[in-house]
Design an enzyme around this catalytic site. Sequence first.
Site, mmCIF file in Angstrom:
data_model
loop_
_atom_site.group_PDB
_atom_site.id
_atom_site.type_symbol
_atom_site.label_atom_id
_atom_site.label_comp_id
_atom_site.label_asym_id
_atom_site.label_seq_id
_atom_site.Cartn_x
_atom_site.Cartn_y
_atom_site.Cartn_z
ATOM 1 N N LYS A 1 -2.289 -0.721 -2.991
ATOM 2 C CA LYS A 1 -1.794 -2.090 -3.153
ATOM 3 C C LYS A 1 -2.959 -3.039 -2.847
ATOM 4 O O LYS A 1 -3.732 -2.737 -1.940
ATOM 5 C CB LYS A 1 -0.642 -2.358 -2.165
ATOM 6 C CG LYS A 1 0.576 -1.441 -2.335
ATOM 7 C CD LYS A 1 1.513 -1.577 -1.135
ATOM 8 C CE LYS A 1 2.654 -0.580 -1.206
ATOM 9 N NZ LYS A 1 3.526 -0.609 -0.022
ATOM 10 N N ASN B 1 2.109 9.826 5.061
ATOM 11 C CA ASN B 1 2.980 10.486 6.039
ATOM 12 C C ASN B 1 4.455 10.168 5.794
ATOM 13 O O ASN B 1 5.294 10.408 6.668
ATOM 14 C CB ASN B 1 2.611 10.039 7.459
ATOM 15 C CG ASN B 1 1.221 10.522 7.862
ATOM 16 O OD1 ASN B 1 0.976 11.715 7.933
ATOM 17 N ND2 ASN B 1 0.315 9.586 8.101
ATOM 18 N N THR C 1 6.303 1.203 11.871
ATOM 19 C CA THR C 1 5.285 2.171 12.294
ATOM 20 C C THR C 1 3.957 1.482 12.614
ATOM 21 O O THR C 1 3.029 2.128 13.099
ATOM 22 C CB THR C 1 5.063 3.260 11.215
ATOM 23 O OG1 THR C 1 5.124 2.649 9.935
ATOM 24 C CG2 THR C 1 6.121 4.338 11.289
ATOM 25 N N GLU D 1 9.128 -5.980 0.475
ATOM 26 C CA GLU D 1 7.783 -5.808 1.052
ATOM 27 C C GLU D 1 7.519 -6.719 2.247
ATOM 28 O O GLU D 1 7.979 -7.859 2.253
ATOM 29 C CB GLU D 1 6.727 -6.141 -0.004
ATOM 30 C CG GLU D 1 6.015 -4.960 -0.621
ATOM 31 C CD GLU D 1 5.101 -4.188 0.331
ATOM 32 O OE1 GLU D 1 4.812 -4.663 1.439
ATOM 33 O OE2 GLU D 1 4.668 -3.094 -0.056
ATOM 34 N N ASP D 2 6.746 -6.208 3.218
ATOM 35 C CA ASP D 2 6.395 -7.030 4.388
ATOM 36 C C ASP D 2 4.933 -7.463 4.373
ATOM 37 O O ASP D 2 4.537 -8.286 5.202
ATOM 38 C CB ASP D 2 6.646 -6.251 5.689
ATOM 39 C CG ASP D 2 5.638 -5.139 5.869
ATOM 40 O OD1 ASP D 2 5.480 -4.334 4.930
ATOM 41 O OD2 ASP D 2 4.985 -5.086 6.933
ATOM 42 N N ARG E 1 -5.124 4.112 4.223
ATOM 43 C CA ARG E 1 -5.806 4.608 5.435
ATOM 44 C C ARG E 1 -7.326 4.360 5.387
ATOM 45 O O ARG E 1 -7.905 3.827 6.332
ATOM 46 C CB ARG E 1 -5.540 6.099 5.600
ATOM 47 C CG ARG E 1 -5.904 6.618 6.972
ATOM 48 C CD ARG E 1 -5.651 8.117 7.056
ATOM 49 N NE ARG E 1 -4.284 8.462 6.694
ATOM 50 C CZ ARG E 1 -3.861 9.698 6.442
ATOM 51 N NH1 ARG E 1 -4.693 10.715 6.543
ATOM 52 N NH2 ARG E 1 -2.612 9.930 6.108
ATOM 53 N N ASP F 1 9.317 -0.719 0.467
ATOM 54 C CA ASP F 1 8.139 -0.329 1.227
ATOM 55 C C ASP F 1 8.660 0.374 2.496
ATOM 56 O O ASP F 1 9.844 0.240 2.842
ATOM 57 C CB ASP F 1 7.369 -1.613 1.569
ATOM 58 C CG ASP F 1 6.198 -1.379 2.468
ATOM 59 O OD1 ASP F 1 5.373 -0.524 2.157
ATOM 60 O OD2 ASP F 1 6.123 -2.060 3.522
ATOM 61 N N LEU F 2 7.819 1.127 3.187
ATOM 62 C CA LEU F 2 8.298 1.867 4.365
ATOM 63 C C LEU F 2 7.958 1.130 5.670
ATOM 64 O O LEU F 2 8.832 0.599 6.356
ATOM 65 C CB LEU F 2 7.689 3.280 4.359
ATOM 66 C CG LEU F 2 8.081 4.199 5.516
ATOM 67 C CD1 LEU F 2 9.574 4.440 5.574
ATOM 68 C CD2 LEU F 2 7.346 5.548 5.377
ATOM 69 N N ASP F 3 6.646 1.083 5.981
ATOM 70 C CA ASP F 3 6.219 0.460 7.233
ATOM 71 C C ASP F 3 6.477 -1.048 7.189
ATOM 72 O O ASP F 3 5.963 -1.741 6.313
ATOM 73 C CB ASP F 3 4.721 0.732 7.457
ATOM 74 C CG ASP F 3 4.174 -0.023 8.640
ATOM 75 O OD1 ASP F 3 4.934 -0.281 9.592
ATOM 76 O OD2 ASP F 3 2.976 -0.379 8.612
ATOM 77 N N LYS G 1 -1.853 -4.017 7.552
ATOM 78 C CA LYS G 1 -0.498 -3.753 7.058
ATOM 79 C C LYS G 1 -0.481 -3.587 5.542
ATOM 80 O O LYS G 1 -0.982 -4.440 4.808
ATOM 81 C CB LYS G 1 0.450 -4.877 7.479
ATOM 82 C CG LYS G 1 0.768 -4.791 8.957
ATOM 83 C CD LYS G 1 1.861 -5.756 9.373
ATOM 84 C CE LYS G 1 2.190 -5.547 10.845
ATOM 85 N NZ LYS G 1 3.097 -6.557 11.360
ATOM 86 N N GLY G 2 0.100 -2.477 5.093
ATOM 87 C CA GLY G 2 0.213 -2.212 3.658
ATOM 88 C C GLY G 2 -1.068 -1.700 3.022
ATOM 89 O O GLY G 2 -1.090 -1.345 1.848
ATOM 90 N N SER H 1 5.562 3.436 -0.930
ATOM 91 C CA SER H 1 4.752 3.225 0.275
ATOM 92 C C SER H 1 3.319 3.705 0.093
ATOM 93 O O SER H 1 3.070 4.658 -0.643
ATOM 94 C CB SER H 1 5.403 4.000 1.444
ATOM 95 O OG SER H 1 4.520 4.110 2.530
ATOM 96 N N ALA H 2 2.390 3.065 0.809
ATOM 97 C CA ALA H 2 0.987 3.494 0.789
ATOM 98 C C ALA H 2 0.761 4.704 1.686
ATOM 99 O O ALA H 2 -0.269 5.369 1.597
ATOM 100 C CB ALA H 2 0.106 2.335 1.261
ATOM 101 N N SER H 3 1.736 5.018 2.524
ATOM 102 C CA SER H 3 1.524 6.060 3.540
ATOM 103 C C SER H 3 1.537 7.473 2.976
ATOM 104 O O SER H 3 2.346 7.811 2.121
ATOM 105 C CB SER H 3 2.593 5.955 4.625
ATOM 106 O OG SER H 3 2.429 7.017 5.536
HETATM 107 P P1 B16 Z 1 -1.040 6.587 6.373
HETATM 108 P P2 B16 Z 1 3.508 0.941 3.867
HETATM 109 C C1 B16 Z 1 1.201 1.577 5.042
HETATM 110 O O1 B16 Z 1 2.579 1.786 4.898
HETATM 111 C C2 B16 Z 1 0.930 0.891 6.376
HETATM 112 O O2 B16 Z 1 1.472 -0.420 6.369
HETATM 113 C C3 B16 Z 1 -0.561 0.797 6.587
HETATM 114 O O3 B16 Z 1 -0.830 0.182 7.827
HETATM 115 C C4 B16 Z 1 -1.160 2.212 6.536
HETATM 116 O O4 B16 Z 1 -2.575 2.164 6.690
HETATM 117 C C5 B16 Z 1 -0.803 2.858 5.208
HETATM 118 O O5 B16 Z 1 0.609 2.883 5.057
HETATM 119 C C6 B16 Z 1 -1.318 4.283 5.107
HETATM 120 O O6 B16 Z 1 -0.633 5.077 6.040
HETATM 121 O O7 B16 Z 1 -2.252 6.568 7.220
HETATM 122 O O8 B16 Z 1 0.194 7.129 7.059
HETATM 123 O O9 B16 Z 1 -1.274 7.288 5.041
HETATM 124 O O10 B16 Z 1 3.645 -0.423 4.468
HETATM 125 O O11 B16 Z 1 2.842 0.938 2.498
HETATM 126 O O12 B16 Z 1 4.788 1.722 3.877
HETATM 127 MG MG MG Z 2 4.622 -2.346 4.781
#
Ligand code: B16
Ligand code: MG
Length: 226
Positions: free
Chosen positions: A144, A117, A16, A168-169, A48, A8-10, A44-45, A113-115
Amino acid sequence: MIEACIFDLDGVIVDTAKYHFIAWKALAEELGFEFTNADNERLKGVSRMSSLEILLEIGGLQFSEAEKLAMAEKKNTLYVTYIEEMTPEEILPGVPQFLQELRNTGIKIALGSASKNSSMILDRIQLSGVFDAVVDGNSITEAKPNPEVFLKSAEWLGVLPENCVVFEDAIAGVEAARNAGMRCVGIGDPETLEMADFVIPGFDGFTVRKLKGALGESTIENQIGT
Ligand code: B16
Ligand code: MG
């Protein structure tokens, strides 16, 4: 057998969450309510748009889909101003060493990652090109705890889910790993992440030998106790 590790990233590679918090808090203030650090834990996780739904539920507010999209966009614009300034110093302790050891051992590595970005973040922290596969919010449709992000990572790596270990966190992320039929190492609090196989506070001092030992996989080093 461990053939791949999916990160996982964040909260695992970088923190982040603090930048997400500043940006969501600013949106909440604009909407006239307070958003606390404890509230931020719930995001977290989470994707958006799901994060925005939780935020609006906390504020007791309802908006149209178009308004919600505009709010998410606004939050992201502010969030991006922070991640644009990230540097490799923000990589969490022990992560570069553990990634390098996995590569030296021939274990594949992926980002899950869910992000949306993630490519900008990987670029800023100079980890672009390190992963054998990068699956993020742009390549999946289900958030997730749906296992899509991790199943796609395994597919792109060409490794069976049972031979993957997820790091994963977030509770939703640990559940996603479980739903994918993968083993999972939690990063953070053992009580919160009780569904993980085991939990570590971070990667400082963590090694492939410790990973295999904790998952009951025998190595020559584990047998002779070195
Ligand atoms: P974005 P992960 C998740 O990252 C974050 O934990 C979560 O807080 C955020 O809303 C999600 O990414 C989406 O991020 O707005 O940048 O697309 O923990 O899955 O790496
Ligand atoms: Mg995370």
